[in-house]
Design a protein around this motif. Sequence first.
Motif, PDB file in Angstrom:
ATOM      1  N   ALA A  79      -0.560  -2.053   2.253  1.00 11.37           N
ATOM      2  CA  ALA A  79      -2.166  -1.323   2.673  1.00 11.37           C
ATOM      3  C   ALA A  79      -2.678  -2.765   3.147  1.00 11.37           C
ATOM      4  N   SER A 112     -10.639   6.028  -1.961  1.00 13.16           N
ATOM      5  CA  SER A 112     -10.007   5.594  -1.431  1.00 13.16           C
ATOM      6  C   SER A 112     -10.805   6.008   0.689  1.00 13.16           C
ATOM      7  N   LYS A 130     -12.412   3.316   2.984  1.00 16.32           N
ATOM      8  CA  LYS A 130     -12.145   3.870   4.442  1.00 16.32           C
ATOM      9  C   LYS A 130     -13.121   4.356   5.739  1.00 16.32           C
ATOM     10  N   TYR A 162      -8.905  -1.507   8.222  1.00 17.17           N
ATOM     11  CA  TYR A 162      -7.876  -1.216   7.259  1.00 17.17           C
ATOM     12  C   TYR A 162      -6.630  -0.481   7.846  1.00 17.17           C
ATOM     13  N   ILE A 214      -2.426   1.033   7.222  1.00 14.70           N
ATOM     14  CA  ILE A 214      -1.719   1.442   6.167  1.00 14.70           C
ATOM     15  C   ILE A 214      -0.243   1.790   6.997  1.00 14.70           C
ATOM     16  N   ALA A 238       1.597  -3.932   8.280  1.00 12.10           N
ATOM     17  CA  ALA A 238      -0.001  -3.762   7.160  1.00 12.10           C
ATOM     18  C   ALA A 238      -1.162  -4.382   8.200  1.00 12.10           C
ATOM     19  N   ALA A 293      -6.958  -2.470  -1.581  1.00  7.49           N
ATOM     20  CA  ALA A 293      -5.683  -2.209  -0.727  1.00  7.49           C
ATOM     21  C   ALA A 293      -4.902  -1.551  -1.269  1.00  7.49           C
ATOM     22  N   LEU A 307      -5.637   2.260  -1.663  1.00 10.66           N
ATOM     23  CA  LEU A 307      -5.483   3.200  -0.427  1.00 10.66           C
ATOM     24  C   LEU A 307      -4.070   3.277   0.211  1.00 10.66           C
ATOM     25  N   ALA A 308      -2.836   2.126  -0.262  1.00  6.83           N
ATOM     26  CA  ALA A 308      -1.533   2.180  -0.756  1.00  6.83           C
ATOM     27  C   ALA A 308      -0.909   3.485  -1.789  1.00  6.83           C
TER      28      ALA A 308
END
Length: 262
Positions: free
Chosen positions: A91, A119, A123, A129, A131, A155, A196, A199-200
């Motif tokens: 991400a 997360s 966002k 962002y 992914i 990404a 990041a 998110l990932a």
Amino acid sequence: MKKQSIAEIKGLLNEDNLTSEEWQMLIDDERKGVQTLLKSYHRKKERERLLIKQFEEMQQYENKAYINGADKIAGVDEVGRGPLAGPVVAAAVILPKDFRLIGLNDSKKLKEDVREAYSSYIKAHAVSYHIAFIDNQVIDTVNIYEATKKAMYEALAGLNPSPDHVLVDAVHLPRLNCSQEAIIKGDASSISIAAASVLAKVARDQFMKELHKEYPGYDFDKNMGYGTKAHLEGLNQFGVTPYHRTSFAPIKEEVQKTFGQR
């Protein structure tokens, strides 16, 4: 002020809006319940202070980049290098300068429900962002390190606007057309990389939970593809799925047993 009940005092402490006179009355109150509440309150405040301090320390790389003229700073991180199954996921995220999420940290250090809440918050508040998923077939073709870099490049390429400086967790990305800084343990040192990371991790975990519905015999919803006992027992019982990494031991050995030495 009349002496209040323990429940009333708890409510006042939760509101956190006591006058100095009210504070002094609580300090002087000898009831054990009141003193227990005060100790709990002070512990909570100390935890909050430490989390704020941690967050401010994790802004050091972003602040340095801003001072050096950067405006759009991206953090990028990956999850899923080690599992026996599933994709590697990266991400990238650009946070606004005034971004604030006290408690943000390396995704591995956060509880699942906290990660998911963070997360959603990231966002909702990010400038941009993206992914990227790189599947197990690509991993088997190019190796996990190259697949990790590929995920990071994808990404970053998905960000709009494009970054003018990139903070990367431990990996150097030579094909970037802007400045970058690779930071060891960056997910615990930079708010952009930590974001990041969250998110990932959440995206990959959701993928593996969905995969579990299709292949329930491997405990993918719990181990996320890592080689746990239940996962290895599933391999022994049900064999290799299309999502397993055949270049990884023990999947490679399992394939060789099934199809013969190649």
